[in-house]
Design an enzyme around this catalytic site. Sequence first.
Site, PDB file in Angstrom:
ATOM      1  CB  SER A 127      -0.968   0.002   1.180  1.00  0.00           C
ATOM      2  OG  SER A 127      -0.269   0.077   2.398  1.00  0.00           O
ATOM      3  CB  THR A 167       9.775 -10.730 -13.877  1.00  0.00           C
ATOM      4  OG1 THR A 167      10.951 -11.447 -14.280  1.00  0.00           O
ATOM      5  CG2 THR A 167       9.699  -9.431 -14.660  1.00  0.00           C
ATOM      6  CD  GLU A 194       3.626  -3.375 -14.880  1.00  0.00           C
ATOM      7  OE1 GLU A 194       3.563  -2.218 -15.335  1.00  0.00           O
ATOM      8  OE2 GLU A 194       2.689  -3.917 -14.284  1.00  0.00           O
TER       9      GLU A 194
END
Length: 188
Positions: free
Chosen positions: A112, A135, A137
């Site tokens: 958060s 991985t 993003e």
Amino acid sequence: MSIKSDKWIRRMAEQNGMIEPFEPGQVREAAGHKIISYGTSSYGYDIRCAPEFKVFTNIHSTVVDPKNFDEKSFVDMHGDYCIIPPNSFALARTVEYFRIPRNVLTICLGKSTYARCGIIVNVTPFEPEWEGYVTLEFSNTTPLPAKIYAGEGCAQVLFFESDEVCETSYKDRGGKYQGQRGVTLPKT
């Protein structure tokens, strides 16, 4: 299927190497400074971002095609932090290497602290018997540059144990991201 507790996560990491390196508690401070927490929480594990990044760029004006991805779409960066351009994204990987048991599926949710700044962390589930560095993003949804930090928490992994073992695991089907080591671009 039930969510697993801190006790289970600790046991699986320490006895079965499910998470390496593993932090059995919550780390909230480093070198006398507050950081974005990482380590074991009540019902999850807060993962860290490693200091290698691929930042999306439009310098080469290529088309984004998941079936034929052009590596020139990214600029490689290394460091304690990464600046993501406005309305863009970056890829990174975890510090931790995961080995998921055959009867477990994980869901990973962004912390958060980042979400409240307009930085969204996206990770797909870790499937049964998948292993590797994750991985990550990071999407910067803001009209301003955004900063992400290496070595600090970025997302929380929740572990769900099934009441029966799956027939076919990610490893069994030869999953294309099995054993990934660095920041891994799309594969088909």
